[in-house]
Scaffold this active site. Structure first.
Site, PDB file in Angstrom:
ATOM      1  N   HIS A 127      23.488  30.881   3.810  1.00 26.94           N
ATOM      2  CA  HIS A 127      24.176  29.704   4.365  1.00 26.94           C
ATOM      3  C   HIS A 127      23.486  28.437   3.864  1.00 26.94           C
ATOM      4  O   HIS A 127      22.266  28.411   3.718  1.00 26.94           O
ATOM      5  CB  HIS A 127      24.173  29.757   5.899  1.00 26.94           C
ATOM      6  N   GLU A 130      31.872  27.816   1.054  1.00 31.78           N
ATOM      7  CA  GLU A 130      31.641  26.707   1.984  1.00 31.78           C
ATOM      8  C   GLU A 130      31.097  25.505   1.222  1.00 31.78           C
ATOM      9  O   GLU A 130      29.861  25.348   1.114  1.00 31.78           O
ATOM     10  CB  GLU A 130      30.623  27.122   3.050  1.00 31.78           C
TER      11      GLU A 130
END
Ligand code: PGA
Length: 260
Positions: free
Chosen positions: A101, A171
């Site tokens: 992430h 993302e």
């Protein structure tokens, strides 16, 4: 009519909520909605400390669970203060893990570390959600090269037999944590979706790699979920802040479920 393809809607709770009581309340609220939906796979990524309890609350497996990180070395135990390995994650009932992430990359996690974590998680029998995404979108299109390299370096030595255990979460960093008006527009998203698929096929040297689901993450909400999923063409969403709001997250689940 062709059968509906199950969408994946994942909730990344990040470092929220602050108490186990709140975690339980949100989870039970989501479960009430998720259990009636047949065309959507719901995965919640709570902080480690809530996983076991939430797993017990999802006795029929209505909601899958995942961790937000995993230790990089392929060892089952040892002197690694503060670390949590894949086997531990599995033993509390989670079967997925988010790796790479951008919020972890921001604190120094490199593609090489991401790669070690992926190998270690897959060996432990976990499904991996690999996050990729560029920081900026420059006019020259350097971000295409950046993403290609991120995919290549993260997946070094990952064997073909693990296709079914990998999900990509695209993302773009510039779209995370904003208002839904600043999320990526669906047409651009579709272009990235095709680009990522192509790179997975090139990397693994097989057309089968096109089966790896690709999710979008970055300020998604119930207002834009339909466009992201249909026009954007992605296989699902990785939702941050809105996944803590039962009504909004529930609406995203229903939208995904109802898409033809
Ligand atoms: P956001 O977060 O939906 O709050 O932008 C997405 C993510 O970081 O996974």
């Amino acid at each position: 009519m062709a059968p509906k393809k199950t969408k994946i809607i994942a909730g990344n709770w990040k470092m929220n909520p602050v108490s186990v009581a709140e975690a339980k309340e949100i989870f039970l609220g989501v479960k009430k909605i998720a259990r009636n939906l047949k065309n959507v796979k719901t995965i919640i990524f709570p902080p480690f400390v809530y996983i076991e309890l939430l797993n017990r609350l999802s006795s029929l497996g209505e909601i899958k669970l995942g961790a937000q990180d995993v230790f990089e070395a392929s060892v089952a135990s040892g002197s690694y203060t503060g670390e949590i390995c894949g086997q531990m994650i599995k033993s509390v009932g989670a079967n997925h893990v988010i790796i790479g992430h951008s919020e972890r990359r921001a604190s120094g996690e490199t593609d090489a570390v991401v790669n070690q974590k992926i190998l270690s998680a897959l060996r432990s029998g976990l499904n991996v959600v690999l996050c990729i995404g560029e920081k900026d979108r420059d006019k020259e299109g350097h971000y295409f090269h950046f993403l290609k390299e991120q995919i290549r370096h993260s997946l070094v030595d990952v064997q073909k037999k693990y296709f079914g255990n990998i999900i990509i979460a695209y993302e773009p960093i510039w779209a995370i944590g904003k208002s839904d008006r600043e999320a990526m527009n669906p047409r651009d998203l579709h272009e990235m979706y095709i680009f990522i698929k192509k790179n997975l096929i090139d990397h693994f040297k097989t057309q089968d790699a096109s089966k790896v689901p690709i999710l979008y993450g970055g300020s998604s909400s119930s207002l834009i979920a339909k466009d992201l999923l249909s026009e954007g063409g992605v296989d699902g969403l990785l939702v941050g802040r809105q996944s803590l709001d039962v009504v909004n997250f529930g609406n995203i689940l229903k939208i995904a479920n109802d898409l033809v």
